[in-house]
Design a protein around this motif. Structure first.
Motif, mmCIF file in Angstrom:
data_model
loop_
_atom_site.group_PDB
_atom_site.id
_atom_site.type_symbol
_atom_site.label_atom_id
_atom_site.label_comp_id
_atom_site.label_asym_id
_atom_site.label_seq_id
_atom_site.Cartn_x
_atom_site.Cartn_y
_atom_site.Cartn_z
ATOM 1 N N PHE A 139 -15.725 13.756 -46.169
ATOM 2 C CA PHE A 139 -15.946 12.362 -45.563
ATOM 3 C C PHE A 139 -14.070 12.174 -44.030
ATOM 4 O O PHE A 139 -13.447 11.681 -44.587
ATOM 5 C CB PHE A 139 -15.157 11.404 -46.847
ATOM 6 N N ALA A 140 -14.671 13.338 -43.606
ATOM 7 C CA ALA A 140 -12.900 13.973 -42.697
ATOM 8 C C ALA A 140 -12.808 12.721 -41.502
ATOM 9 O O ALA A 140 -12.012 12.607 -41.314
ATOM 10 C CB ALA A 140 -13.970 15.079 -41.803
ATOM 11 N N ASP A 141 -14.138 11.723 -41.555
ATOM 12 C CA ASP A 141 -13.553 10.198 -40.495
ATOM 13 C C ASP A 141 -13.129 9.417 -40.648
ATOM 14 O O ASP A 141 -12.198 8.460 -40.419
ATOM 15 C CB ASP A 141 -15.625 9.970 -40.185
ATOM 16 N N VAL A 142 -12.796 9.336 -42.396
ATOM 17 C CA VAL A 142 -11.526 8.089 -43.714
ATOM 18 C C VAL A 142 -10.621 8.763 -43.839
ATOM 19 O O VAL A 142 -10.003 8.184 -44.125
ATOM 20 C CB VAL A 142 -12.886 7.545 -44.242
ATOM 21 N N GLY A 143 -10.612 10.479 -44.234
ATOM 22 C CA GLY A 143 -9.452 10.457 -44.817
ATOM 23 C C GLY A 143 -7.939 10.975 -44.291
ATOM 24 O O GLY A 143 -7.221 10.505 -43.796
ATOM 25 N N PRO A 144 -8.335 11.497 -43.328
ATOM 26 C CA PRO A 144 -7.241 12.797 -42.730
ATOM 27 C C PRO A 144 -6.945 11.618 -41.505
ATOM 28 O O PRO A 144 -7.664 10.883 -40.897
ATOM 29 C CB PRO A 144 -7.791 14.315 -42.375
ATOM 30 N N SER A 145 -5.761 11.893 -40.947
ATOM 31 C CA SER A 145 -4.802 11.065 -39.772
ATOM 32 C C SER A 145 -4.228 12.062 -38.795
ATOM 33 O O SER A 145 -4.127 12.506 -39.478
ATOM 34 C CB SER A 145 -4.260 9.858 -40.285
ATOM 35 N N LEU A 146 -5.008 11.782 -37.692
ATOM 36 C CA LEU A 146 -3.990 12.674 -37.037
ATOM 37 C C LEU A 146 -2.494 12.851 -37.071
ATOM 38 O O LEU A 146 -1.663 11.441 -37.217
ATOM 39 C CB LEU A 146 -4.195 12.158 -35.156
ATOM 40 N N ILE A 147 -1.055 13.668 -36.774
ATOM 41 C CA ILE A 147 0.028 13.640 -36.672
ATOM 42 C C ILE A 147 0.668 12.759 -35.863
ATOM 43 O O ILE A 147 -0.092 13.376 -34.648
ATOM 44 C CB ILE A 147 0.417 14.951 -37.568
ATOM 45 N N PRO A 148 1.304 12.188 -36.124
ATOM 46 C CA PRO A 148 2.059 11.551 -34.445
ATOM 47 C C PRO A 148 2.691 12.482 -34.321
ATOM 48 O O PRO A 148 3.356 13.472 -34.543
ATOM 49 C CB PRO A 148 2.869 10.609 -35.380
ATOM 50 N N GLU A 149 2.562 12.894 -32.741
ATOM 51 C CA GLU A 149 3.659 13.799 -31.882
ATOM 52 C C GLU A 149 5.111 13.348 -32.263
ATOM 53 O O GLU A 149 5.442 14.689 -32.192
ATOM 54 C CB GLU A 149 3.576 13.892 -30.731
ATOM 55 N N TRP A 150 5.434 12.409 -32.128
ATOM 56 C CA TRP A 150 7.170 12.307 -33.146
ATOM 57 C C TRP A 150 7.248 13.254 -33.943
ATOM 58 O O TRP A 150 8.457 13.599 -34.724
ATOM 59 C CB TRP A 150 7.350 11.468 -32.854
ATOM 60 N N MET A 151 6.368 13.490 -35.049
ATOM 61 C CA MET A 151 6.477 13.632 -36.384
ATOM 62 C C MET A 151 7.056 15.147 -36.661
ATOM 63 O O MET A 151 6.148 15.754 -35.788
ATOM 64 C CB MET A 151 5.431 12.696 -37.197
ATOM 65 N N SER A 152 8.030 15.191 -37.441
ATOM 66 C CA SER A 152 7.988 16.474 -38.000
ATOM 67 C C SER A 152 6.647 16.943 -38.984
ATOM 68 O O SER A 152 6.308 15.829 -39.908
ATOM 69 C CB SER A 152 9.298 17.235 -38.517
ATOM 70 N N ASP A 153 6.573 18.112 -39.366
ATOM 71 C CA ASP A 153 5.269 19.059 -40.271
ATOM 72 C C ASP A 153 6.263 18.785 -41.168
ATOM 73 O O ASP A 153 5.972 18.454 -41.992
ATOM 74 C CB ASP A 153 5.387 20.419 -40.230
#
Length: 381
Positions: A139-153
């Motif tokens: 269900f890759a369209d609903v679970g993951p989110s892009l990591i914001p550029e400003w957020m550390s790993d």
């Protein structure tokens, strides 16, 4: 690929394992860049969760880069950096439509309560987890989110469970302005629950644990009042005494079935510490809140065979709120708290261990060695 695999209680190791493949058009394959070991992974490590199968790969806190997508995936592209919530959910069932992602009805054929969870026992669906170089993400369209550029790993990986769960625990407490909140357990989830209690208006936050280094972290990271329960004959009497003999307004059980002690101790509740399987912390929470108070439970419990003081909870008129965290529902608010500096998840990280040394990391974390609070698993670039 290289992956952590379970070989029986207290036995994990890194082995070569067949890489995951696209099994459904809405799957994605993610190359893991950073993972974490969670306190609930220790339940599996110690053999306390049913249907934990040899050969299974643990890990429900991970971030990575999308390596492959199924033909129906529209929201992700190869090369995207993503954070993946520990809940696996379909996004369209009755529960998902109401934001109850942890209770998704379509991802776990083995249970009627919890939905799917990465890298946990087969009672939660049997999905391999992220303590591996590659992981299949349904269900890759609903679970993951892009990591914001400003957020550390490191902040991002901790938002996939520990931070979201701690924040959710404070939400379940229904905290009112000025409330006295007591948090049982100063692990990562308890630390965030204590931090979040302030954000929700608490007037006093108390943290209970038995490890001095974790209590020190609670004072530093959550600015909490702390007590070591082994230094007191009865922690409930202590809490009553320091709250004008009324009790706290809210008690948060951030312990759950913490994997410490053997199975007999868990089943009989004979080990009277903050250990789970036995509901010791939960009973302390019930006893230590005032009449009409609220108990929040988001600690991970498996089957429990010893008694919970439900009659006491009823007679005191308590409100009991509990569930697994609906991780993605917490992210919009948590992103803002992290961006504004109110919560810095990476402050709880104490160890960074390469995947090849994950067996040593489990031993260290399980045995509470070297002041370990939150270990991360790193991967070669």
């Amino acid at each position: 690929m290289r992956a952590m695999v379970y070989r029986g209680p207290y036995r994990v190791r890194v082995e070569e394992k067949a890489p995951p493949r696209i099994e459904h058009p809405n799957d994605a394959i993610v190359r893991v860049q950073l993972a974490a070991i969670c306190g609930s992974d220790l339940h599996l490590y110690h053999g306390l969760m049913p249907d934990t199968r040899v050969g299974h790969t643990f890990g429900h806190e991970f971030i990575g880069v999308v390596e492959e997508v199924g033909p129906s995936v529209r929201n992700l592209s190869v090369g995207d950096r993503v954070m993946v919530p520990f809940n696996i959910f379909c996004g369209s069932c009755w529960y998902c439509a109401r934001g109850l992602y942890a209770n998704c009805h379509n991802v776990n054929a083995n249970a009627t309560a919890v939905g799917g969870i990465y890298g946990y026992s087969h009672t939660t669906g049997g999905y391999d987890g992220g303590q591996a170089e590659l992981v299949r993400v349904p269900f890759a369209d609903v679970g993951p989110s892009l990591i914001p550029e400003w957020m550390s790993d490191e902040d991002a990986v901790l938002l996939t469970d520990a931070v979201a769960t701690g924040y959710f625990g404070a939400q379940l407490g229904d905290i009112k302005e000025g409330d006295v909140v007591v948090v049982f357990g100063a692990g990562p989830v308890g630390l965030v629950a204590a931090q979040s209690s302030w954000l929700m208006g608490a007037g006093r936050v108390i943290v209970i644990d038995h490890l001095e280094y974790r209590l020190a972290k609670a004072r530093e990271m959550a600015h909490a009042e702390t007590y070591n329960f082994v230094e007191h004959d009865d922690v409930v009497v202590l809490l009553k005494r320091i709250t004008d003999h009324l009790g706290a307004d809210v008690a948060i059980d951030a312990v759950g079935a913490e994997a410490d002690g053997n199975l007999l101790q868990h089943v009989t509740a004979a080990k009277l510490k903050l250990q789970g399987g036995s509901p010791v912390a939960l009973n302390w929470a019930i006893d230590s809140v005032r009449k009409g108070g609220t108990v929040s439970v988001m600690g991970a419990y498996g089957p429990i065979f010893s008694a919970v003081k439900f009659g006491d909870a009823m007679n005191k008129g308590l409100t009991l709120n509990m569930n697994q965290a609906h991780v993605k529902r917490q992210w919009p608010r948590l992103f803002e708290h992290v961006r504004n500096g109110y919560i810095k998840p990476s402050d709880m990280v104490t160890h960074r261990v390469p995947l090849e040394h994950i067996a040593e990391a489990y031993h260290m974390f399980s045995s509470k060695l070297d002041g370990c609070i939150k270990p991360l698993v790193t991967f070669d670039a």
